[in-house]
Design a protein around this motif. Sequence first.
Motif, PDB file in Angstrom:
ATOM      1  N   THR A   1      11.100 -33.291 -13.394  1.00  0.00           N
ATOM      2  CA  THR A   1      11.769 -32.011 -13.611  1.00  0.00           C
ATOM      3  C   THR A   1      10.922 -30.877 -13.045  1.00  0.00           C
ATOM      4  OG1 THR A   1      10.798 -31.478 -15.777  1.00  0.00           O
ATOM      5  CG2 THR A   1      12.688 -32.958 -15.767  1.00  0.00           C
ATOM      6  N   THR A   2      11.430 -29.653 -13.128  1.00  0.00           N
ATOM      7  CA  THR A   2      10.825 -28.535 -12.402  1.00  0.00           C
ATOM      8  C   THR A   2       9.705 -27.811 -13.141  1.00  0.00           C
ATOM      9  OG1 THR A   2      12.503 -27.025 -13.281  1.00  0.00           O
ATOM     10  CG2 THR A   2      12.974 -28.090 -11.157  1.00  0.00           C
ATOM     11  N   ALA A   3       9.614 -27.925 -14.466  1.00  0.00           N
ATOM     12  CA  ALA A   3       8.622 -27.157 -15.228  1.00  0.00           C
ATOM     13  C   ALA A   3       7.263 -27.847 -15.221  1.00  0.00           C
ATOM     14  CB  ALA A   3       9.097 -26.953 -16.664  1.00  0.00           C
ATOM     15  N   ASN A   4       6.238 -27.074 -15.565  1.00  0.00           N
ATOM     16  CA  ASN A   4       4.870 -27.592 -15.605  1.00  0.00           C
ATOM     17  C   ASN A   4       4.530 -28.017 -17.028  1.00  0.00           C
ATOM     18  OD1 ASN A   4       2.186 -28.198 -15.316  1.00  0.00           O
ATOM     19  ND2 ASN A   4       1.665 -26.325 -14.210  1.00  0.00           N
ATOM     20  N   PHE A   5       4.759 -29.273 -17.349  1.00  0.00           N
ATOM     21  CA  PHE A   5       4.511 -29.777 -18.696  1.00  0.00           C
ATOM     22  C   PHE A   5       3.025 -29.946 -18.982  1.00  0.00           C
ATOM     23  CE2 PHE A   5       8.965 -30.801 -18.277  1.00  0.00           C
ATOM     24  CZ  PHE A   5       9.455 -30.625 -19.562  1.00  0.00           C
ATOM     25  N   GLU A   6       2.222 -30.119 -17.951  1.00  0.00           N
ATOM     26  CA  GLU A   6       0.796 -30.362 -18.175  1.00  0.00           C
ATOM     27  C   GLU A   6       0.061 -29.125 -18.667  1.00  0.00           C
ATOM     28  OE1 GLU A   6      -0.825 -32.145 -14.671  1.00  0.00           O
ATOM     29  OE2 GLU A   6       0.063 -34.110 -15.100  1.00  0.00           O
ATOM     30  N   CYS A   7       0.655 -27.949 -18.544  1.00  0.00           N
ATOM     31  CA  CYS A   7      -0.008 -26.744 -19.045  1.00  0.00           C
ATOM     32  C   CYS A   7       0.520 -26.340 -20.418  1.00  0.00           C
ATOM     33  CB  CYS A   7       0.126 -25.592 -18.057  1.00  0.00           C
ATOM     34  SG  CYS A   7       1.745 -24.826 -18.014  1.00  0.00           S
ATOM     35  N   LEU A   8       1.299 -27.208 -21.044  1.00  0.00           N
ATOM     36  CA  LEU A   8       1.832 -26.933 -22.376  1.00  0.00           C
ATOM     37  C   LEU A   8       1.135 -27.802 -23.414  1.00  0.00           C
ATOM     38  CD1 LEU A   8       5.652 -26.782 -21.579  1.00  0.00           C
ATOM     39  CD2 LEU A   8       4.134 -24.854 -22.019  1.00  0.00           C
ATOM     40  N   ASN A   9       0.969 -27.252 -24.605  1.00  0.00           N
ATOM     41  CA  ASN A   9       0.343 -27.963 -25.711  1.00  0.00           C
ATOM     42  C   ASN A   9       1.369 -28.276 -26.791  1.00  0.00           C
ATOM     43  OD1 ASN A   9      -2.298 -27.817 -24.595  1.00  0.00           O
ATOM     44  ND2 ASN A   9      -2.447 -25.691 -25.291  1.00  0.00           N
ATOM     45  N   GLU A  10       0.970 -29.101 -27.722  1.00  0.00           N
ATOM     46  CA  GLU A  10       1.828 -29.416 -28.862  1.00  0.00           C
ATOM     47  C   GLU A  10       2.260 -28.130 -29.566  1.00  0.00           C
ATOM     48  OE1 GLU A  10       1.477 -31.551 -33.247  1.00  0.00           O
ATOM     49  OE2 GLU A  10      -0.049 -31.946 -31.706  1.00  0.00           O
ATOM     50  N   GLY A  11       3.539 -28.049 -29.897  1.00  0.00           N
ATOM     51  CA  GLY A  11       4.072 -26.861 -30.555  1.00  0.00           C
ATOM     52  C   GLY A  11       4.619 -25.829 -29.601  1.00  0.00           C
ATOM     53  N   GLU A  12       4.491 -26.074 -28.300  1.00  0.00           N
ATOM     54  CA  GLU A  12       5.030 -25.161 -27.301  1.00  0.00           C
ATOM     55  C   GLU A  12       6.286 -25.761 -26.682  1.00  0.00           C
ATOM     56  OE1 GLU A  12       0.673 -23.308 -26.125  1.00  0.00           O
ATOM     57  OE2 GLU A  12       1.726 -24.552 -24.674  1.00  0.00           O
ATOM     58  N   GLY A  13       6.958 -24.984 -25.847  1.00  0.00           N
ATOM     59  CA  GLY A  13       8.179 -25.469 -25.225  1.00  0.00           C
ATOM     60  C   GLY A  13       8.551 -24.645 -24.017  1.00  0.00           C
ATOM     61  N   CYS A  14       9.623 -25.035 -23.357  1.00  0.00           N
ATOM     62  CA  CYS A  14      10.053 -24.348 -22.144  1.00  0.00           C
ATOM     63  C   CYS A  14      11.448 -24.822 -21.769  1.00  0.00           C
ATOM     64  CB  CYS A  14       9.090 -24.633 -20.993  1.00  0.00           C
ATOM     65  SG  CYS A  14       9.096 -26.369 -20.449  1.00  0.00           S
ATOM     66  N   ASP A  15      12.035 -24.152 -20.800  1.00  0.00           N
ATOM     67  CA  ASP A  15      13.204 -24.674 -20.106  1.00  0.00           C
ATOM     68  C   ASP A  15      12.726 -25.422 -18.872  1.00  0.00           C
ATOM     69  OD1 ASP A  15      15.137 -23.710 -21.826  1.00  0.00           O
ATOM     70  OD2 ASP A  15      15.507 -21.883 -20.678  1.00  0.00           O
ATOM     71  N   THR A  16      13.407 -26.489 -18.543  1.00  0.00           N
ATOM     72  CA  THR A  16      13.126 -27.220 -17.312  1.00  0.00           C
ATOM     73  C   THR A  16      14.461 -27.611 -16.697  1.00  0.00           C
ATOM     74  OG1 THR A  16      11.758 -28.981 -16.350  1.00  0.00           O
ATOM     75  CG2 THR A  16      12.996 -29.532 -18.345  1.00  0.00           C
ATOM     76  N   VAL A  17      14.488 -27.792 -15.389  1.00  0.00           N
ATOM     77  CA  VAL A  17      15.747 -28.078 -14.711  1.00  0.00           C
ATOM     78  C   VAL A  17      15.706 -29.481 -14.115  1.00  0.00           C
ATOM     79  CG1 VAL A  17      17.433 -27.285 -13.016  1.00  0.00           C
ATOM     80  CG2 VAL A  17      15.948 -25.626 -14.146  1.00  0.00           C
ATOM     81  N   PHE A  18      16.761 -30.233 -14.366  1.00  0.00           N
ATOM     82  CA  PHE A  18      16.948 -31.520 -13.707  1.00  0.00           C
ATOM     83  C   PHE A  18      17.675 -31.263 -12.394  1.00  0.00           C
ATOM     84  CE2 PHE A  18      16.567 -32.520 -18.190  1.00  0.00           C
ATOM     85  CZ  PHE A  18      15.695 -33.602 -18.179  1.00  0.00           C
ATOM     86  N   VAL A  19      17.078 -31.729 -11.309  1.00  0.00           N
ATOM     87  CA  VAL A  19      17.634 -31.474  -9.981  1.00  0.00           C
ATOM     88  C   VAL A  19      17.696 -32.769  -9.184  1.00  0.00           C
ATOM     89  CG1 VAL A  19      16.812 -29.080  -9.899  1.00  0.00           C
ATOM     90  CG2 VAL A  19      15.353 -30.920  -9.019  1.00  0.00           C
ATOM     91  N   THR A  20      18.431 -32.717  -8.087  1.00  0.00           N
ATOM     92  CA  THR A  20      18.461 -33.827  -7.137  1.00  0.00           C
ATOM     93  C   THR A  20      17.228 -33.724  -6.233  1.00  0.00           C
ATOM     94  OG1 THR A  20      19.635 -32.624  -5.402  1.00  0.00           O
ATOM     95  CG2 THR A  20      20.977 -33.647  -7.143  1.00  0.00           C
ATOM     96  N   PRO A  21      16.965 -34.726  -5.391  1.00  0.00           N
ATOM     97  CA  PRO A  21      15.828 -34.627  -4.468  1.00  0.00           C
ATOM     98  C   PRO A  21      15.897 -33.428  -3.529  1.00  0.00           C
ATOM     99  CG  PRO A  21      16.519 -36.907  -4.661  1.00  0.00           C
ATOM    100  CD  PRO A  21      17.550 -36.090  -5.390  1.00  0.00           C
ATOM    101  N   THR A  22      17.098 -32.869  -3.322  1.00  0.00           N
ATOM    102  CA  THR A  22      17.231 -31.677  -2.480  1.00  0.00           C
ATOM    103  C   THR A  22      17.380 -30.409  -3.322  1.00  0.00           C
ATOM    104  OG1 THR A  22      19.620 -32.074  -2.301  1.00  0.00           O
ATOM    105  CG2 THR A  22      18.207 -32.945  -0.543  1.00  0.00           C
ATOM    106  N   ALA A  23      16.944 -30.466  -4.579  1.00  0.00           N
ATOM    107  CA  ALA A  23      16.897 -29.313  -5.486  1.00  0.00           C
ATOM    108  C   ALA A  23      18.268 -28.796  -5.890  1.00  0.00           C
ATOM    109  CB  ALA A  23      16.062 -28.178  -4.886  1.00  0.00           C
ATOM    110  N   ARG A  24      19.302 -29.608  -5.728  1.00  0.00           N
ATOM    111  CA  ARG A  24      20.618 -29.230  -6.249  1.00  0.00           C
ATOM    112  C   ARG A  24      20.619 -29.436  -7.758  1.00  0.00           C
ATOM    113  NH1 ARG A  24      23.286 -26.415  -2.203  1.00  0.00           N
ATOM    114  NH2 ARG A  24      22.305 -27.118  -0.269  1.00  0.00           N
ATOM    115  N   THR A  25      21.348 -28.592  -8.460  1.00  0.00           N
ATOM    116  CA  THR A  25      21.210 -28.524  -9.910  1.00  0.00           C
ATOM    117  C   THR A  25      22.044 -29.574 -10.639  1.00  0.00           C
ATOM    118  OG1 THR A  25      22.925 -26.818  -9.921  1.00  0.00           O
ATOM    119  CG2 THR A  25      20.637 -26.080  -9.925  1.00  0.00           C
ATOM    120  N   ILE A  26      21.465 -30.104 -11.725  1.00  0.00           N
ATOM    121  CA  ILE A  26      22.158 -31.042 -12.607  1.00  0.00           C
ATOM    122  C   ILE A  26      22.344 -30.424 -13.990  1.00  0.00           C
ATOM    123  CG2 ILE A  26      22.048 -33.298 -13.726  1.00  0.00           C
ATOM    124  CD1 ILE A  26      20.382 -34.253 -11.306  1.00  0.00           C
ATOM    125  N   ASP A  27      21.248 -29.978 -14.608  1.00  0.00           N
ATOM    126  CA  ASP A  27      21.333 -29.365 -15.938  1.00  0.00           C
ATOM    127  C   ASP A  27      20.007 -28.701 -16.276  1.00  0.00           C
ATOM    128  OD1 ASP A  27      22.352 -28.567 -18.366  1.00  0.00           O
ATOM    129  OD2 ASP A  27      22.483 -30.573 -19.242  1.00  0.00           O
TER     130      ASP A  27
END
Length: 415
Positions: free
Chosen positions: A126-152
């Motif tokens: 997915t598109t977000a940077n999960f490695e810079c997040l700690n327990e108790g945090e959150g974010c939006d992330t986007v599921f995309v195709t290999p050409t960055a077309r949107t899924i959800d």
Amino acid sequence: MSSSSSSMAFRFPPCAIPRPSSVGSATTLVPLLRPWRRSGTQMERRLSPVAATPFDLSPPPIDHDLAESMVGAGAKVSDDGVVESYDNDDEALDAADNGLAVVDLSHFGRIRVSGEDRVSFLQNQTTANFECLNEGEGCDTVFVTPTARTIDIGYAWIMKNAITLVVSPVTCQSITEMLTKYIFFADKVEITDITKQTSFFVLLGPKSNQVMEHLNLKDLDGQPYGSHKHYSINGMPVTAGVGNLVSEEGYSILTSPAAATTVWDILFSHGAIPMGANAWERLRILRGRPAPGKELTKEYNVLEAGLWNSISLDKGCYKGQETISRLITYDGVKQSLWGVHLDAPAKPESPILVEGKKVGKLTSCTSTREPGYFGLGYIKRQAASEGSTVLVGDDIAGRVVNLPYLAKQRPLGKK
């Protein structure tokens, strides 16, 4: 300037997603909300500290009566169990803007990603940077195709032993299957659809903070979007988080089905106006949150959808990153998502015209509380801007406006 130096000029700063300074863990002592009791004419709530326990993902008890509580509040329920309306859509929309509304989004998908490699796995998928997040945090992330077309769009919570994703009901199965497909032999990752084993509510409106304070959950007030903590209600686990899918304000609540009725009744007793799925869809359009099959399809990439806050270019390779990098480096975004105030209802897929030329397409349309209609649509970048007059379909006049949901997205180079 070379292409490589141009790319560097447009790169995200490390860990662009904000993080709170401290967030409670699943073992933090938290308040226990005991049943309401009546003393004279006043409703009282008794609190005592307990340690929150992990979610019990067992099926709900036979006497589970959340549906009964909702029907008692006037719910009209579809054949597949979704509360479509309480016959109060305009009142609920007004509460979302000016008071307090609650929506049961338990039909939305919940996916649990667990295992030692869960962070690196989602980092790649997915598109977000999960490695810079700690327990108790959150974010939006986007599921995309290999050409960055949107899924959800996925609303993600980083928990102690898993990452929980909230996705659209129409994509939950396909995303679960897609993620499972990309688990390789050596990956220590498990993907579980926990939709039927959990319940999910959202709180909307400026009075959301007040009800959270009344419930002794005010420690989330002022925390960044996606921050969440674990609590216990009558000994049953509840997770509350900042944000409600359509905005960074309000709250989301994840419970076991056994606790859902108690949570719902408590919120209802605090004056929350219940909102059904029909009003929620109207609110989604009015706020401008893209939805799968409408604004999120293989026709549009993630930058055209304006989902800048969900994207990282500093985390290494991930699905769609190469396309996203090229679009940013070479200013390749050709169209953008806008809101359109309309003089009459228009059908999705209707062309958007400026001076007789097609410049875009309508993707969603709904009525407003005041007499009028409102739509979402993609428009070519140079063809229109805020305040521009357009024609939708053959003869429906429209005025282009910014969208609240996208207004807080931060494109590269903008503060």
